[in-house]
Scaffold this motif. Sequence first.
Motif, short mmCIF file in Angstrom:
data_model
loop_
_atom_site.label_atom_id
_atom_site.label_comp_id
_atom_site.label_asym_id
_atom_site.label_seq_id
_atom_site.Cartn_x
_atom_site.Cartn_y
_atom_site.Cartn_z
N SER A 1 12.66 -8.71 17.20
CA SER A 1 11.63 -8.88 18.21
C SER A 1 10.43 -7.98 18.07
O SER A 1 9.35 -8.29 18.54
N ASP A 2 10.61 -6.84 17.38
CA ASP A 2 9.51 -5.88 17.40
C ASP A 2 9.66 -4.91 16.23
O ASP A 2 10.67 -4.88 15.55
N VAL A 3 8.63 -4.10 16.02
CA VAL A 3 8.68 -3.04 15.02
C VAL A 3 8.67 -1.71 15.75
O VAL A 3 7.81 -1.47 16.60
N TYR A 4 9.65 -0.87 15.44
CA TYR A 4 9.73 0.44 16.07
C TYR A 4 9.60 1.50 14.98
O TYR A 4 10.36 1.50 14.00
N LEU A 5 8.64 2.40 15.13
CA LEU A 5 8.39 3.43 14.13
C LEU A 5 9.07 4.73 14.53
O LEU A 5 8.74 5.32 15.56
N TRP B 1 8.46 10.32 4.65
CA TRP B 1 7.63 9.33 5.32
C TRP B 1 7.13 9.88 6.65
O TRP B 1 7.87 10.58 7.36
N PRO B 2 5.89 9.59 7.02
CA PRO B 2 5.41 10.01 8.35
C PRO B 2 6.12 9.23 9.45
O PRO B 2 6.40 9.75 10.52
N PHE B 3 6.44 7.96 9.16
CA PHE B 3 7.20 7.11 10.06
C PHE B 3 8.03 6.15 9.23
O PHE B 3 7.64 5.76 8.12
N GLY C 1 0.81 -1.22 0.00
CA GLY C 1 0.00 0.00 0.00
C GLY C 1 0.84 1.26 0.00
O GLY C 1 0.45 2.28 -0.58
N ALA C 2 2.02 1.20 0.63
CA ALA C 2 2.92 2.36 0.64
C ALA C 2 3.46 2.62 -0.76
O ALA C 2 3.50 3.76 -1.23
N ALA C 3 3.88 1.55 -1.44
CA ALA C 3 4.40 1.71 -2.79
C ALA C 3 3.34 2.27 -3.73
O ALA C 3 3.62 3.08 -4.62
N HIS C 4 2.10 1.83 -3.56
CA HIS C 4 0.99 2.35 -4.37
C HIS C 4 0.80 3.85 -4.12
O HIS C 4 0.63 4.64 -5.07
N GLU C 5 0.86 4.23 -2.86
CA GLU C 5 0.71 5.65 -2.52
C GLU C 5 1.84 6.48 -3.10
O GLU C 5 1.62 7.60 -3.59
N TYR C 6 3.06 5.95 -3.08
CA TYR C 6 4.20 6.68 -3.63
C TYR C 6 3.96 7.03 -5.10
O TYR C 6 4.24 8.15 -5.54
N ALA C 7 3.47 6.08 -5.87
CA ALA C 7 3.22 6.34 -7.28
C ALA C 7 2.20 7.47 -7.47
O ALA C 7 2.40 8.37 -8.28
N SER D 1 3.75 11.16 2.87
CA SER D 1 2.78 10.10 2.65
C SER D 1 2.00 9.78 3.92
O SER D 1 2.35 10.24 5.01
N ARG D 2 0.98 8.97 3.76
CA ARG D 2 0.21 8.47 4.91
C ARG D 2 0.75 7.14 5.40
O ARG D 2 0.78 6.85 6.58
N ASN D 3 1.18 6.31 4.47
CA ASN D 3 1.72 5.00 4.83
C ASN D 3 3.11 5.13 5.40
O ASN D 3 3.93 5.91 4.89
#
Length: 390
Positions: free
Chosen positions: A211-215, A202-204, A175-181, A305-307
């Motif tokens: 172990s985890d995802v950090y934005l 990028w917003p984040f 979805g991020a790649a789609h938004e970039y286009a 972007s939003r994504n």
Amino acid sequence: MLIEHPHRFETYGAVRIYDVIKVLELDANGYRGHRGSYTLDCTTMENIAVQTAIVVPVKNEDLLTLQGVISAIPHLSPVILVSASSRKPADRYKYEIELARSIHTATRRTVILLHQHDPVWGEVLAGTSLESMIDPETGTIKKGKGEGMLLGVLVAAALGMKYVGFIDSDNYVPGAAHEYAWIYYSGFSLSTTPYSMVRIKWPFKGKLAASDVYLRRRGRVSRTTNSVMNYVLTLQKKVETDIIQTANSGEHAMSIELAMKMNWAGGFAVEPYQIVDILEKCYLGLSSNECNMLPEGISIYQIESRNPHIHAERGDEHIVEMTATSLGTIYYSRLADERVKTRITKILKEYEWEDDPPKPVTYDPSGVNPEKVFTEAVALSNNIYMMKVF
């Protein structure tokens, strides 16, 4: 897509840099118009998309991730996969060919696939202004992201495209790649000059750790390069600024006319060097007639972007190398006086980098005939694949 209407910008000679523009809605169907916002309608989007090639640099990427990126790019935009993937012991390029064929068979979309280190590129670029891209030991194009991106530009220009955009292959969120286009198309629709660039903020930015995802709000390299570029512009104009927010934006796009008139840097220096080269030519070099993009000048749009941008964790060593490489584009430019160089040296010491930053290797594509180069390469190579509906 609905975005804020660009209103604040700063000018540096013939360069107009817009402050960050935010995406307000990903789908603006039913929007009736408002003074403070701008929408990209489907008809305009289609007209621009068909003129925009999306280059995806690939290096040993997981095929599932790569498939997600390709599937996200709007159908009307040709996809140019520039692979630097290993061919031994396993031929990963062969797997990418199979993937591209399966996508084309199922969707009938246009996909062009080539390998950066195919010997044919050394043959067709020999004797041109891009001969320095060739590694004298191997006879093939040098290793590096910037070299691969510039090769993608030549192919896009040879196909008759008006615009070219870049999307990294390690993006885990289709979805991020789609938004970039869509952001690229929106920026181009706003431009009133043939020399335009769209850079995504990028917003984040998140990395998939064990172990985890950090934005993070800002990438570590981007934060540093942005601050030094803004310091440079502050000293030059004697007015404090924070206008540069996308110095290391891997996701960016530009008009082919701009891409063929500016110099390119090799490796990871490619993204910040684009801004440095434009400012050197059309800001500092304006009075000495160095700017070859007059009278229209250059417009640089920065769109948030939003994504979020989610990609693989590469480690601290990679971060240090990228920081040094990025700051080197400024350190060796005419933008940097002793105050700037001192600041860069101090920053790098904090990263335990004791040497001067590496000097970027640069290339000038302006004297190359892309159509001639590509036509000759296709005729000579068995490793270039053009999957399109004729």
